[in-house]
Design an enzyme around this catalytic site. Structure first.
Site, PDB file in Angstrom:
ATOM      1  CE1 TYR A  40      -3.363   2.906   0.921  1.00  0.00           C
ATOM      2  CE2 TYR A  40      -1.924   3.298   2.795  1.00  0.00           C
ATOM      3  CZ  TYR A  40      -2.959   3.698   1.990  1.00  0.00           C
ATOM      4  OH  TYR A  40      -3.594   4.895   2.242  1.00  0.00           O
ATOM      5  CE  LYS A  46      -2.369   7.020  -1.175  1.00  0.00           C
ATOM      6  NZ  LYS A  46      -3.642   7.476  -1.833  1.00  0.00           N
ATOM      7  CD1 TRP A  98      -2.517   6.184  11.474  1.00  0.00           C
ATOM      8  CD2 TRP A  98      -3.041   6.171  13.644  1.00  0.00           C
ATOM      9  NE1 TRP A  98      -1.517   5.525  12.150  1.00  0.00           N
ATOM     10  CE2 TRP A  98      -1.806   5.502  13.477  1.00  0.00           C
ATOM     11  CE3 TRP A  98      -3.567   6.298  14.927  1.00  0.00           C
ATOM     12  CZ2 TRP A  98      -1.103   4.954  14.547  1.00  0.00           C
ATOM     13  CZ3 TRP A  98      -2.850   5.762  15.998  1.00  0.00           C
ATOM     14  CH2 TRP A  98      -1.641   5.100  15.799  1.00  0.00           C
TER      15      TRP A  98
HETATM   16  N1  LIG Z   1      -8.192   5.645   5.662  1.00  0.00           N
HETATM   17  C1  LIG Z   1      -7.013   5.972   6.226  1.00  0.00           C
HETATM   18  O1  LIG Z   1      -6.760   5.680   7.412  1.00  0.00           O
HETATM   19  C2  LIG Z   1      -5.993   6.760   5.459  1.00  0.00           C
HETATM   20  C3  LIG Z   1      -4.752   7.038   6.062  1.00  0.00           C
HETATM   21  C4  LIG Z   1      -3.809   7.774   5.344  1.00  0.00           C
HETATM   22  C5  LIG Z   1      -4.092   8.226   4.079  1.00  0.00           C
HETATM   23  N2  LIG Z   1      -5.289   7.931   3.516  1.00  0.00           N
HETATM   24  C6  LIG Z   1      -5.547   8.403   2.158  1.00  0.00           C
HETATM   25  O2  LIG Z   1      -6.614   9.340   2.222  1.00  0.00           O
HETATM   26  C7  LIG Z   1      -7.373   9.274   1.013  1.00  0.00           C
HETATM   27  C8  LIG Z   1      -8.848   9.077   1.335  1.00  0.00           C
HETATM   28  O3  LIG Z   1      -8.984   7.869   2.042  1.00  0.00           O
HETATM   29  P1  LIG Z   1     -10.381   7.363   2.588  1.00  0.00           P
HETATM   30  O4  LIG Z   1     -10.155   6.856   3.945  1.00  0.00           O
HETATM   31  O5  LIG Z   1     -11.430   8.387   2.324  1.00  0.00           O
HETATM   32  O6  LIG Z   1     -10.575   6.098   1.618  1.00  0.00           O
HETATM   33  P2  LIG Z   1     -11.873   5.188   1.403  1.00  0.00           P
HETATM   34  O7  LIG Z   1     -12.911   5.509   2.415  1.00  0.00           O
HETATM   35  O8  LIG Z   1     -11.363   3.796   1.281  1.00  0.00           O
HETATM   36  O9  LIG Z   1     -12.407   5.687   0.012  1.00  0.00           O
HETATM   37  C9  LIG Z   1     -11.702   5.476  -1.176  1.00  0.00           C
HETATM   38  C10 LIG Z   1     -12.695   5.583  -2.288  1.00  0.00           C
HETATM   39  O10 LIG Z   1     -11.992   5.446  -3.512  1.00  0.00           O
HETATM   40  C11 LIG Z   1     -12.776   4.646  -4.360  1.00  0.00           C
HETATM   41  N3  LIG Z   1     -11.968   4.035  -5.396  1.00  0.00           N
HETATM   42  C12 LIG Z   1     -11.093   3.006  -5.296  1.00  0.00           C
HETATM   43  N4  LIG Z   1     -10.572   2.726  -6.497  1.00  0.00           N
HETATM   44  C13 LIG Z   1     -11.138   3.592  -7.368  1.00  0.00           C
HETATM   45  C14 LIG Z   1     -11.008   3.791  -8.762  1.00  0.00           C
HETATM   46  N5  LIG Z   1     -10.210   3.034  -9.496  1.00  0.00           N
HETATM   47  N6  LIG Z   1     -11.738   4.773  -9.340  1.00  0.00           N
HETATM   48  C15 LIG Z   1     -12.569   5.537  -8.607  1.00  0.00           C
HETATM   49  N7  LIG Z   1     -12.740   5.396  -7.296  1.00  0.00           N
HETATM   50  C16 LIG Z   1     -12.025   4.431  -6.685  1.00  0.00           C
HETATM   51  C17 LIG Z   1     -13.390   3.604  -3.447  1.00  0.00           C
HETATM   52  O11 LIG Z   1     -14.487   3.002  -4.073  1.00  0.00           O
HETATM   53  P3  LIG Z   1     -14.859   1.477  -3.750  1.00  0.00           P
HETATM   54  O12 LIG Z   1     -15.490   1.503  -2.395  1.00  0.00           O
HETATM   55  O13 LIG Z   1     -15.785   1.139  -4.874  1.00  0.00           O
HETATM   56  O14 LIG Z   1     -13.564   0.699  -3.775  1.00  0.00           O
HETATM   57  C18 LIG Z   1     -13.776   4.494  -2.253  1.00  0.00           C
HETATM   58  O15 LIG Z   1     -15.041   5.078  -2.423  1.00  0.00           O
HETATM   59  C19 LIG Z   1      -6.745   8.147   0.193  1.00  0.00           C
HETATM   60  O16 LIG Z   1      -5.823   8.696  -0.711  1.00  0.00           O
HETATM   61  C20 LIG Z   1      -6.000   7.315   1.217  1.00  0.00           C
HETATM   62  O17 LIG Z   1      -4.918   6.622   0.626  1.00  0.00           O
HETATM   63  C21 LIG Z   1      -6.257   7.222   4.176  1.00  0.00           C
END
Ligand SMILES: NC(=O)c1ccc[n+]([C@@H]2O[C@H](COP(=O)([O-])OP(=O)(O)OC[C@H]3O[C@@H](n4cnc5c(N)ncnc54)[C@H](OP(=O)(O)O)[C@@H]3O)[C@@H](O)[C@H]2O)c1
Length: 298
Positions: free
Chosen positions: A127, A131, A152
């Protein structure tokens, strides 16, 4: 450009928060979920940008299943690296700036103290590697990039650690939670504010592309975070299961995680004038909000 903010990944935790805030405040924003635009498909991303004519693009879409990525590296790379590049490149073709959300998991976690933007990256798992590759590709694809590393993430939408703890605290008398990984719990509310702070800066003509850390203020462990969640819930319900500290070694996962991924958000605060609230306050607020929603539903 005066168009709205275009959000890819609008059905995710952050995407939904940005859309809800934008609507509540009258900020122009259009959200595209995966069905409307798959970020791995250049034609659909380009068509979205041409249709919306945005002033700013937010890529909140990502493959976020940290452990599953270990066995699905191609899928993780497609969204987190190639997909990020696709969004950044399609935006660049229209001279539109892009915010690319990234992660604390680009770091190895061996530093003492908080990571700053210039610290070397060395992701431990697939992952983080995908990224990190996405960051590099975005920098190359669009000179007007804002790479926002966060950590987080939790909030009222989607699945996250805070919601899992709330559920487990109702089901169990004891929760055993990892106490030797340090990081900064970040509320989607604050992340959405960070997006709007960048938007406001651009509107004032401040062009400050680059890589920024943005996370909840203060740091803790997963055990500390879980304890605060349980305590906030106990204030409302009186129910207080035991939260016991365990070591990472006692909770093996497919992907290795950094032991310390605390992020220093000082650069973002100095450039964009916004700093996240302390993580304890936001965690309490989020628990209260979710309990209120649950009561309203029953
Ligand atoms: N969650 C964490 O703890 C965390 C920590 C550090 C950084 N981040 C970063 O913060 C950002 C937002 O994270 P989040 O927690 O909001 O993530 P999330 O809730 O997992 O949402 C990601 C979204 O992206 C969609 N997605 C995945 N592949 C896709 C594609 N090919 N085309 C279009 N949409 C797609 C997913 O749809 P599906 O549900 O259909 O897959 C989901 O709706 C991301 O860049 C993540 O890497 C998150």
């Amino acid at each position: 450009m005066n168009g709205p903010i275009l959000v890819f990944g609008a059905a995710g935790q952050l995407g939904q928060e940005v859309m809800a805030f934008a609507e509540a405040r009258g900020i122009g924003a259009i959200g595209y979920n995966r069905a409307k635009a798959d970020i791995t498909d250049f034609a659909s991303v380009k068509a979205a940008i041409l249709a919306v004519k945005p002033r700013l693009v937010l890529n909140a879409a990502a493959y976020t299943a940290v452990d599953r990525a270990e066995t699905e590296p191609e899928a993780a790379f497609a969204a987190n690296a190639a997909g990020a590049e696709t969004v950044a490149r399609a935006a660049a073709l229209q001279q539109v700036p892009v915010i690319q959300t990234s992660t604390d998991y680009v770091f190895a976690g061996t530093k003492r103290g908080a990571y700053v933007e210039t610290d070397p990256i060395a992701p431990l798992g697939v992952y983080g590697q995908t990224k990190a590759a996405g960051e590099a590709m975005v920098r190359h694809a669009n000179p007007r990039h804002f790479i926002l590393r966060t950590a987080w993430v939790y909030g009222r939408f989607g699945a996250n650690f805070l919601k899992t703890i709330l559920r487990l605290s109702r089901e169990r008398e004891e929760l055993r939670i990892v106490a030797d990984q340090h990081g900064c719990p970040t509320a989607t509310q604050d992340l959405a504010e960070a997006v709007f702070a960048i938007d406001r800066a651009l509107a004032r003509g401040i062009e400050a592309p680059g890589t920024y850390h943005f996370a909840g203020d203060g740091a803790t462990t997963w055990h500390g975070f879980a304890s605060a969640i349980v305590e906030a819930e106990a204030q409302a319900t009186g129910r207080r299961p035991k939260v016991s500290p365990i070591a990472t070694a006692d909770y093996p996962t497919a992907a290795l995680r950094p032991a310390n991924s605390e992020l220093d958000s000082g650069l973002f605060a100095s450039v964009f004038g916004y700093r996240a609230r302390d993580w304890q306050t936001r965690a309490r607020e989020t628990v209260a909000m979710l309990l209120k929603e649950t009561r309203a539903e029953t």
